[in-house]
Design a protein around this motif. Structure first.
Motif, PDB file in Angstrom:
ATOM      1  N   ILE A   4      54.831  -3.982  42.684  1.00  0.00           N
ATOM      2  CA  ILE A   4      55.641  -4.552  43.762  1.00  0.00           C
ATOM      3  C   ILE A   4      56.322  -3.413  44.504  1.00  0.00           C
ATOM      4  CG2 ILE A   4      57.535  -6.146  44.330  1.00  0.00           C
ATOM      5  CD1 ILE A   4      55.245  -7.571  42.925  1.00  0.00           C
ATOM      6  N   PRO A   5      56.003  -3.225  45.788  1.00  0.00           N
ATOM      7  CA  PRO A   5      56.666  -2.130  46.508  1.00  0.00           C
ATOM      8  C   PRO A   5      58.180  -2.357  46.556  1.00  0.00           C
ATOM      9  CG  PRO A   5      55.109  -3.322  47.946  1.00  0.00           C
ATOM     10  CD  PRO A   5      55.098  -4.004  46.622  1.00  0.00           C
ATOM     11  N   PRO A   6      58.949  -1.264  46.590  1.00  0.00           N
ATOM     12  CA  PRO A   6      60.397  -1.422  46.757  1.00  0.00           C
ATOM     13  C   PRO A   6      60.655  -2.242  48.011  1.00  0.00           C
ATOM     14  CG  PRO A   6      59.809   0.893  46.497  1.00  0.00           C
ATOM     15  CD  PRO A   6      58.526   0.131  46.622  1.00  0.00           C
ATOM     16  N   THR A   7      61.563  -3.174  47.963  1.00  0.00           N
ATOM     17  CA  THR A   7      61.782  -4.052  49.117  1.00  0.00           C
ATOM     18  C   THR A   7      63.233  -4.051  49.548  1.00  0.00           C
ATOM     19  OG1 THR A   7      61.735  -6.346  49.893  1.00  0.00           O
ATOM     20  CG2 THR A   7      61.910  -6.025  47.517  1.00  0.00           C
ATOM     21  N   ILE A  46      57.599  -6.535  37.780  1.00  0.00           N
ATOM     22  CA  ILE A  46      57.059  -5.247  37.310  1.00  0.00           C
ATOM     23  C   ILE A  46      56.873  -5.297  35.788  1.00  0.00           C
ATOM     24  CG2 ILE A  46      57.635  -2.787  37.028  1.00  0.00           C
ATOM     25  CD1 ILE A  46      58.827  -2.959  39.923  1.00  0.00           C
ATOM     26  N   ALA A  47      57.832  -5.901  35.105  1.00  0.00           N
ATOM     27  CA  ALA A  47      57.712  -6.045  33.642  1.00  0.00           C
ATOM     28  C   ALA A  47      56.503  -6.905  33.279  1.00  0.00           C
ATOM     29  CB  ALA A  47      58.996  -6.642  33.067  1.00  0.00           C
ATOM     30  N   GLU A  88      67.211 -20.778  40.307  1.00  0.00           N
ATOM     31  CA  GLU A  88      66.225 -21.725  39.760  1.00  0.00           C
ATOM     32  C   GLU A  88      64.856 -21.532  40.424  1.00  0.00           C
ATOM     33  OE1 GLU A  88      67.088 -25.854  40.457  1.00  0.00           O
ATOM     34  OE2 GLU A  88      65.446 -26.527  39.163  1.00  0.00           O
ATOM     35  N   ALA A  89      64.881 -21.379  41.726  1.00  0.00           N
ATOM     36  CA  ALA A  89      63.624 -21.159  42.456  1.00  0.00           C
ATOM     37  C   ALA A  89      62.955 -19.878  41.975  1.00  0.00           C
ATOM     38  CB  ALA A  89      63.896 -21.098  43.958  1.00  0.00           C
ATOM     39  N   ASN A  90      63.759 -18.821  41.841  1.00  0.00           N
ATOM     40  CA  ASN A  90      63.194 -17.533  41.432  1.00  0.00           C
ATOM     41  C   ASN A  90      62.626 -17.599  40.016  1.00  0.00           C
ATOM     42  OD1 ASN A  90      64.107 -16.619  43.900  1.00  0.00           O
ATOM     43  ND2 ASN A  90      66.018 -15.784  43.067  1.00  0.00           N
ATOM     44  N   ASP A  91      63.355 -18.264  39.126  1.00  0.00           N
ATOM     45  CA  ASP A  91      62.872 -18.383  37.749  1.00  0.00           C
ATOM     46  C   ASP A  91      61.576 -19.186  37.689  1.00  0.00           C
ATOM     47  OD1 ASP A  91      64.812 -16.817  36.646  1.00  0.00           O
ATOM     48  OD2 ASP A  91      66.147 -18.483  36.120  1.00  0.00           O
ATOM     49  N   THR A  92      61.501 -20.219  38.505  1.00  0.00           N
ATOM     50  CA  THR A  92      60.280 -21.034  38.534  1.00  0.00           C
ATOM     51  C   THR A  92      59.115 -20.195  39.058  1.00  0.00           C
ATOM     52  OG1 THR A  92      61.693 -22.928  39.014  1.00  0.00           O
ATOM     53  CG2 THR A  92      59.324 -23.242  39.295  1.00  0.00           C
ATOM     54  N   PHE A  93      59.383 -19.430  40.101  1.00  0.00           N
ATOM     55  CA  PHE A  93      58.345 -18.547  40.637  1.00  0.00           C
ATOM     56  C   PHE A  93      57.916 -17.517  39.588  1.00  0.00           C
ATOM     57  CE2 PHE A  93      57.855 -14.233  42.423  1.00  0.00           C
ATOM     58  CZ  PHE A  93      56.507 -14.353  42.734  1.00  0.00           C
ATOM     59  N   LEU A  94      58.891 -16.921  38.897  1.00  0.00           N
ATOM     60  CA  LEU A  94      58.555 -15.905  37.892  1.00  0.00           C
ATOM     61  C   LEU A  94      57.709 -16.504  36.771  1.00  0.00           C
ATOM     62  CD1 LEU A  94      61.935 -13.926  37.730  1.00  0.00           C
ATOM     63  CD2 LEU A  94      59.728 -13.074  38.568  1.00  0.00           C
TER      64      LEU A  94
END
Ligand SMILES: *Cc1c(COP(=O)(O)O)cnc(C)c1O
Length: 354
Positions: free
Chosen positions: A294-297, A288-289, A340-346
């Motif tokens: 992104i809908p609330p999930t 979002i930043a 790590e996966a999430n940071d790479t995706f971000l």
């Protein structure tokens, strides 16, 4: 060339596309395309599987008595209300087989779980897809879609792939509108990830409603996707019908043993779920930043409605070694992985640009 004759539906049915694995040029690979748990099996579960490996020259218990009993105890429901299958996708298939015949209709939201249309086609049923409203089930429209031909309705809560939920008041209102002869399946594959207190545990809704049943799985929060174990909890006629159409020995011995060991280790597993829930909030806020909507999930994934940019986005993420799940030109679902996966995706999402 003459070929053997197959059912015509095989030429027209939609195909299930499983989540992919991709590898970046530097060898990195993060699979965020199948909503799997990022954690390996718990040591206690792995030990139970290893011990059970010595017994696999025998057929599994065809009735999965121990696992059925463990689930009945865990959820305080009668033993006869539990039906097991190799994965909840097979529970869905069996449900459709119990009610499906030419002309019979199945209602579900769209977009929702990709297996519904495939398995509906295969069961010879007609799919009635009710569009999501604000990325959420439109339960009023789904109730309006009921006809004399309706046999079964799926409510995926939280919805895969949007992560959105149907809350208690609207669900009760919806169930009150569904005729008793129509089966309602609450697909709660992601139940353990739900933190919104207004989302009812489907088991509270099924108890006094003979036409309501809940479907859950060991694949997602419990991290047993590779072993295949899912179940239905419903009233006796429903559970019995599902059991009737099962293939003998469907749930294998290792899956039965691992599922029982996982129920015993539930506290430990739910701690892991909690860490995914925290990562989910971090990932969503970061997106979002970055400027994404992104809908609330309430699942272990986020939904990005990318439209025409969807295929390009999936390819872009693949260069970072991140596999996401694109759905045509609608959007992409991205599972929450480890940090790590999430940071790479971000990083990929930021570079792509909202
Ligand atoms: C993943 C998923 C399932 C199927 O899981 P199994 O591995 O077959 O148990 C069922 N329903 C939904 C909504 C899912 O996302």
């Amino acid at each position: 060339m003459t070929t053997p004759r197959f059912r015509a539906v095989l030429d027209t049915m939609s195909a299930y596309k499983p989540g992919k694995t991709v590898v970046a040029s530097d060898g990195r690979s993060f699979k965020l395309s199948s909503n799997e748990s990022p954690f390996g099996p718990l040591p206690s579960v792995r030990e139970a599987i290893a011990a059970a490996a010595a017994e696999i020259h025998r057929y599994p218990d065809p009735a999965a008595v121990a696992l059925t009993g463990a689930l009945a105890e865990r959820f305080a429901v009668p033993y006869e209300h539990v039906a097991l299958a190799p994965g909840s996708v097979t529970v869905v298939q069996q449900l459709l087989e119990t009610v499906g015949e030419p002309g019979a209709e199945v209602i579900y939201a769209w977009r929702s779980f990709e297996a519904y249309p495939v398995l509906a086609d295969l069961a010879g049923m007609t799919s009635v897809q009710v569009p999501l409203k604000d990325e959420t089930h439109d339960l009023d429209a789904m109730a309006d879609a009921i006809t004399d031909a309706t046999r079964i309705i799926f409510v995926c809560n939280p919805n895969n792939p949007t992560g959105t939920v149907s809350r208690a008041a609207e669900l009760v209102k919806f169930l009150d509108r569904v005729p008793e002869k129509v089966l309602v399946i609450l697909d709660e594959a992601y139940r353990e990830y739900v933190r919104d207190e207004d989302v009812p545990d489907g088991l509270t809704l099924y108890r006094d409603r003979p036409n309501v049943a809940v479907v859950r799985t060991f694949s997602k929060a419990y991290g047993l996707a590779g072993l295949r174990a899912g179940y239905l909890i419903g009233h006796e006629p429903v559970a019995a019908a599902v059991r009737k159409v099962t293939v003998p020995f469907a749930v294998n011995h290792l899956a039965q043993v691992a599922a029982i060991a996982s129920l015993r280790a539930e506290d430990e597993l739910l701690e892991r779920v909690e860490s995914v829930v925290k990562e989910r909030a971090r990932v969503r806020e970061a997106l979002i930043a970055q400027g994404w909507t992104i809908p609330p999930t309430e699942g272990n994934f986020v939904w990005m409605r990318l439209g025409d940019r969807t295929p390009e986005f999936a390819e872009f993420c693949a260069r970072y070694g991140v596999a996401v799940r694109p759905f045509g030109t609608e959007g992409a679902r991205v599972s929450i992985g480890d940090r790590e996966a999430n940071d790479t995706f971000l990083a990929a999402a930021e570079a792509f640009g909202a």
